[in-house]
Design a protein around this motif. Sequence first.
Motif, mmCIF file in Angstrom:
data_model
loop_
_atom_site.group_PDB
_atom_site.id
_atom_site.type_symbol
_atom_site.label_atom_id
_atom_site.label_comp_id
_atom_site.label_asym_id
_atom_site.label_seq_id
_atom_site.Cartn_x
_atom_site.Cartn_y
_atom_site.Cartn_z
ATOM 1 N N ASP A 100 0.197 -1.112 9.589
ATOM 2 C CA ASP A 100 -0.836 -0.681 10.512
ATOM 3 C C ASP A 100 -1.429 -1.883 11.263
ATOM 4 N N PHE B 88 -11.236 1.785 -1.096
ATOM 5 C CA PHE B 88 -9.811 2.049 -1.320
ATOM 6 C C PHE B 88 -8.929 0.940 -0.748
ATOM 7 N N VAL B 89 -9.015 0.685 0.527
ATOM 8 C CA VAL B 89 -8.178 -0.357 1.139
ATOM 9 C C VAL B 89 -8.627 -1.742 0.672
ATOM 10 N N LEU C 211 -5.233 -2.499 10.730
ATOM 11 C CA LEU C 211 -5.520 -3.105 9.428
ATOM 12 C C LEU C 211 -5.153 -4.579 9.443
ATOM 13 N N ASP D 142 1.546 3.398 2.318
ATOM 14 C CA ASP D 142 2.432 3.567 3.476
ATOM 15 C C ASP D 142 3.726 2.786 3.300
ATOM 16 N N VAL E 194 1.746 -5.116 5.603
ATOM 17 C CA VAL E 194 0.962 -4.237 6.471
ATOM 18 C C VAL E 194 1.856 -3.636 7.548
ATOM 19 N N GLN F 145 -2.291 7.785 -4.933
ATOM 20 C CA GLN F 145 -2.188 7.948 -3.480
ATOM 21 C C GLN F 145 -0.783 8.370 -3.075
ATOM 22 N N TRP G 211 -16.806 -1.527 5.427
ATOM 23 C CA TRP G 211 -16.021 -0.314 5.211
ATOM 24 C C TRP G 211 -16.835 0.701 4.428
ATOM 25 N N GLY H 179 0.833 -1.193 0.000
ATOM 26 C CA GLY H 179 0.000 0.000 0.000
ATOM 27 C C GLY H 179 0.867 1.241 0.000
ATOM 28 N N GLU I 4 -9.325 -2.627 -2.208
ATOM 29 C CA GLU I 4 -8.631 -3.003 -3.448
ATOM 30 C C GLU I 4 -7.331 -3.741 -3.147
ATOM 31 N N TYR I 5 -6.633 -3.332 -2.106
ATOM 32 C CA TYR I 5 -5.377 -3.995 -1.726
ATOM 33 C C TYR I 5 -5.665 -5.412 -1.213
ATOM 34 N N VAL I 6 -6.712 -5.544 -0.441
ATOM 35 C CA VAL I 6 -7.108 -6.859 0.073
ATOM 36 C C VAL I 6 -7.540 -7.760 -1.079
#
Length: 156
Positions: A133, A114-115, A136, A31, A131, A58, A110, A29, A117-119
């Motif tokens: 976070d 946005f997040v 998360l 971050d 990850v 992003q 959710w 992601g 999509e990563y999952v």
Amino acid sequence: MPVLPFEDTGLAPGGAEFSEVIVTRYVIGPDVALMLAERRDPIPAGHRLLAPTLLRSQVLAQLYAQTRAGLLTRKEAGLRLDHLRGLNLRLLGDRVLQRMAWEVAEQLGWKDTFVAEYVALTKLQADALVVRDVALKQAVGALIPVASPEELLARP
């Protein structure tokens, strides 16, 4: 179909033995991407990076915000972008990914995708989501494998 001479022997042309190559695919992601760019971390051979196409926007937006806030020079932001462009990061965003992201966002309650999509990308094409976070990690850990940045940067 012709048989190549090294298929029966387990040897590559020239007689060298084949070694099994294991490739681990990680979704990152923004971050993690920004951390890699800040530290100029190389990605070990055998690791491949994936991300949804939205990562590009992003990361750009976050670097712009940091520059506007006086936390980075424009030159440093450009160097970080250049580092990320050199990581051979595969960006994906097809219909299947979008549909899966919608389902993940619904499943987890959710407010946006946005997040998710990563999952979804991790579910569809990767071995783990990297990850940083903790919240998360707890939210998605039952759905997909997660890895730390240290695992990403470790030699396979």
